[in-house]
Design a protein around this motif. Sequence first.
Motif, PDB file in Angstrom:
ATOM      1  N   SER A 124       0.849  -1.190   0.000  1.00 45.01           N
ATOM      2  CA  SER A 124       0.000   0.000   0.000  1.00 45.01           C
ATOM      3  C   SER A 124       0.881   1.236   0.000  1.00 45.01           C
ATOM      4  CB  SER A 124      -0.892   0.030   1.247  1.00 45.01           C
ATOM      5  OG  SER A 124      -1.731  -1.094   1.306  1.00 45.01           O
ATOM      6  N   CYS A 125       0.356   2.284  -0.576  1.00 45.07           N
ATOM      7  CA  CYS A 125       1.073   3.558  -0.585  1.00 45.07           C
ATOM      8  C   CYS A 125       0.039   4.659  -0.407  1.00 45.07           C
ATOM      9  CB  CYS A 125       1.832   3.728  -1.890  1.00 45.07           C
ATOM     10  SG  CYS A 125       2.653   5.319  -2.079  1.00 45.07           S
ATOM     11  N   VAL A 126       0.179   5.375   0.696  1.00 42.01           N
ATOM     12  CA  VAL A 126      -0.756   6.451   1.006  1.00 42.01           C
ATOM     13  C   VAL A 126      -0.129   7.783   0.636  1.00 42.01           C
ATOM     14  CG1 VAL A 126      -2.089   7.572   2.806  1.00 42.01           C
ATOM     15  CG2 VAL A 126      -1.740   5.094   2.878  1.00 42.01           C
ATOM     16  N   ALA A 127      -0.890   8.589  -0.068  1.00 38.74           N
ATOM     17  CA  ALA A 127      -0.427   9.908  -0.490  1.00 38.74           C
ATOM     18  C   ALA A 127      -1.052  10.990   0.369  1.00 38.74           C
ATOM     19  CB  ALA A 127      -0.778  10.135  -1.954  1.00 38.74           C
ATOM     20  N   SER A 128      -0.302  12.057   0.553  1.00 34.26           N
ATOM     21  CA  SER A 128      -0.819  13.191   1.312  1.00 34.26           C
ATOM     22  C   SER A 128      -0.203  14.467   0.771  1.00 34.26           C
ATOM     23  CB  SER A 128      -0.497  13.037   2.802  1.00 34.26           C
ATOM     24  OG  SER A 128       0.899  12.987   3.014  1.00 34.26           O
ATOM     25  N   GLY A 129      -0.869  15.576   1.062  1.00 30.59           N
ATOM     26  CA  GLY A 129      -0.299  16.867   0.731  1.00 30.59           C
ATOM     27  C   GLY A 129      -0.720  17.454  -0.590  1.00 30.59           C
ATOM     28  N   SER A 130      -1.452  16.688  -1.378  1.00 32.08           N
ATOM     29  CA  SER A 130      -1.882  17.207  -2.664  1.00 32.08           C
ATOM     30  C   SER A 130      -3.058  16.371  -3.148  1.00 32.08           C
ATOM     31  CB  SER A 130      -0.729  17.143  -3.661  1.00 32.08           C
ATOM     32  OG  SER A 130      -1.047  17.844  -4.830  1.00 32.08           O
ATOM     33  N   THR A 131      -3.694  16.809  -4.199  1.00 29.54           N
ATOM     34  CA  THR A 131      -4.864  16.099  -4.732  1.00 29.54           C
ATOM     35  C   THR A 131      -4.422  14.821  -5.418  1.00 29.54           C
ATOM     36  OG1 THR A 131      -6.018  18.197  -5.045  1.00 29.54           O
ATOM     37  CG2 THR A 131      -6.870  16.274  -6.225  1.00 29.54           C
ATOM     38  N   PHE A 132      -4.753  13.697  -4.810  1.00 27.21           N
ATOM     39  CA  PHE A 132      -4.258  12.397  -5.264  1.00 27.21           C
ATOM     40  C   PHE A 132      -4.638  12.103  -6.705  1.00 27.21           C
ATOM     41  CE2 PHE A 132      -2.513   8.358  -4.820  1.00 27.21           C
ATOM     42  CZ  PHE A 132      -3.419   7.351  -5.119  1.00 27.21           C
ATOM     43  N   SER A 133      -5.851  12.442  -7.073  1.00 25.64           N
ATOM     44  CA  SER A 133      -6.333  12.089  -8.411  1.00 25.64           C
ATOM     45  C   SER A 133      -5.641  12.881  -9.520  1.00 25.64           C
ATOM     46  CB  SER A 133      -7.844  12.265  -8.491  1.00 25.64           C
ATOM     47  OG  SER A 133      -8.202  13.593  -8.190  1.00 25.64           O
ATOM     48  N   ASN A 134      -4.823  13.843  -9.170  1.00 21.85           N
ATOM     49  CA  ASN A 134      -4.049  14.574 -10.174  1.00 21.85           C
ATOM     50  C   ASN A 134      -2.843  13.795 -10.666  1.00 21.85           C
ATOM     51  OD1 ASN A 134      -5.735  16.780 -10.076  1.00 21.85           O
ATOM     52  ND2 ASN A 134      -4.394  18.006  -8.768  1.00 21.85           N
ATOM     53  N   TYR A 135      -2.521  12.711  -9.954  1.00 19.97           N
ATOM     54  CA  TYR A 135      -1.288  11.978 -10.217  1.00 19.97           C
ATOM     55  C   TYR A 135      -1.558  10.592 -10.754  1.00 19.97           C
ATOM     56  CZ  TYR A 135       0.672  15.605  -7.259  1.00 19.97           C
ATOM     57  OH  TYR A 135       1.037  16.808  -6.730  1.00 19.97           O
ATOM     58  N   ALA A 136      -0.811  10.242 -11.787  1.00 19.52           N
ATOM     59  CA  ALA A 136      -0.685   8.850 -12.154  1.00 19.52           C
ATOM     60  C   ALA A 136       0.292   8.217 -11.166  1.00 19.52           C
ATOM     61  CB  ALA A 136      -0.162   8.716 -13.573  1.00 19.52           C
ATOM     62  N   MET A 137       0.076   6.953 -10.873  1.00 18.80           N
ATOM     63  CA  MET A 137       0.875   6.288  -9.846  1.00 18.80           C
ATOM     64  C   MET A 137       1.594   5.073 -10.419  1.00 18.80           C
ATOM     65  SD  MET A 137       0.329   8.178  -7.247  1.00 18.80           S
ATOM     66  CE  MET A 137       1.124   7.148  -5.988  1.00 18.80           C
ATOM     67  N   ALA A 138       2.655   4.695  -9.756  1.00 18.61           N
ATOM     68  CA  ALA A 138       3.433   3.544 -10.227  1.00 18.61           C
ATOM     69  C   ALA A 138       4.162   2.895  -9.060  1.00 18.61           C
ATOM     70  CB  ALA A 138       4.438   3.983 -11.285  1.00 18.61           C
ATOM     71  N   TRP A 139       4.518   1.654  -9.282  1.00 23.10           N
ATOM     72  CA  TRP A 139       5.408   0.920  -8.380  1.00 23.10           C
ATOM     73  C   TRP A 139       6.671   0.567  -9.148  1.00 23.10           C
ATOM     74  CZ3 TRP A 139       4.686   0.270  -3.244  1.00 23.10           C
ATOM     75  CH2 TRP A 139       3.397   0.462  -2.744  1.00 23.10           C
ATOM     76  N   PHE A 140       7.786   0.860  -8.533  1.00 24.69           N
ATOM     77  CA  PHE A 140       9.095   0.483  -9.034  1.00 24.69           C
ATOM     78  C   PHE A 140       9.706  -0.506  -8.043  1.00 24.69           C
ATOM     79  CE2 PHE A 140      10.219   3.600 -12.417  1.00 24.69           C
ATOM     80  CZ  PHE A 140       9.090   4.389 -12.347  1.00 24.69           C
ATOM     81  N   ARG A 141      10.753  -1.178  -8.485  1.00 22.31           N
ATOM     82  CA  ARG A 141      11.505  -2.009  -7.564  1.00 22.31           C
ATOM     83  C   ARG A 141      12.978  -1.975  -7.933  1.00 22.31           C
ATOM     84  NH1 ARG A 141       9.326  -8.075  -9.306  1.00 22.31           N
ATOM     85  NH2 ARG A 141      10.415  -8.196 -11.331  1.00 22.31           N
ATOM     86  N   GLN A 142      13.789  -2.234  -6.921  1.00 26.89           N
ATOM     87  CA  GLN A 142      15.222  -2.308  -7.144  1.00 26.89           C
ATOM     88  C   GLN A 142      15.763  -3.493  -6.367  1.00 26.89           C
ATOM     89  OE1 GLN A 142      17.499   1.259  -6.309  1.00 26.89           O
ATOM     90  NE2 GLN A 142      19.141   0.558  -7.655  1.00 26.89           N
ATOM     91  N   ALA A 143      16.258  -4.456  -7.109  1.00 25.57           N
ATOM     92  CA  ALA A 143      16.869  -5.631  -6.515  1.00 25.57           C
ATOM     93  C   ALA A 143      18.354  -5.361  -6.261  1.00 25.57           C
ATOM     94  CB  ALA A 143      16.700  -6.827  -7.436  1.00 25.57           C
ATOM     95  N   PRO A 144      18.971  -6.094  -5.355  1.00 18.07           N
ATOM     96  CA  PRO A 144      20.396  -5.889  -5.071  1.00 18.07           C
ATOM     97  C   PRO A 144      21.247  -6.013  -6.327  1.00 18.07           C
ATOM     98  CG  PRO A 144      19.419  -7.302  -3.421  1.00 18.07           C
ATOM     99  CD  PRO A 144      18.374  -7.112  -4.481  1.00 18.07           C
ATOM    100  N   GLY A 145      22.054  -5.004  -6.573  1.00 22.44           N
ATOM    101  CA  GLY A 145      22.956  -5.034  -7.714  1.00 22.44           C
ATOM    102  C   GLY A 145      22.319  -4.742  -9.053  1.00 22.44           C
TER     103      GLY A 145
END
Length: 120
Positions: free
Chosen positions: A20-41
């Motif tokens: 889960s990722c909770v947003a605050s501080g601005s109008t959430f629906s103005n933003y497209a959202m994404a999940w990234f990941r970074q594996a070791p190395g």
Amino acid sequence: VQLQASGGGLVQAGDSLRLSCVASGSTFSNYAMAWFRQAPGKERELVAAISWSEGGNTHYIDSVKGRFAISRDNAKNTVYLQMNNLKPEDTAVYYCAADYQYGSVRPQYWGQGTLVTVSS
């Protein structure tokens, strides 16, 4: 916008997790959202993206198609990543990100990351 990710943990191969990722501080629906990941190395990669509305466009990298699902609840200012049938190669730090542009590979705003570890 500030982003706070949670839900990572240590699981076995084949298990499920929901980030889960909770947003605050601005109008959430103005933003497209994404999940990234970074594996070791490895470099950080875009895992999944969703456009501005709850039933909007989605995008996944090939390695997670059919296993992961991104969704959002604009009333709760939250984006989710449901991860099923997890594999050891899914082990990484997962970051949520926000941008005005859908599918941006360099989003403007980042959460702090949550670690997912999948044991074999």
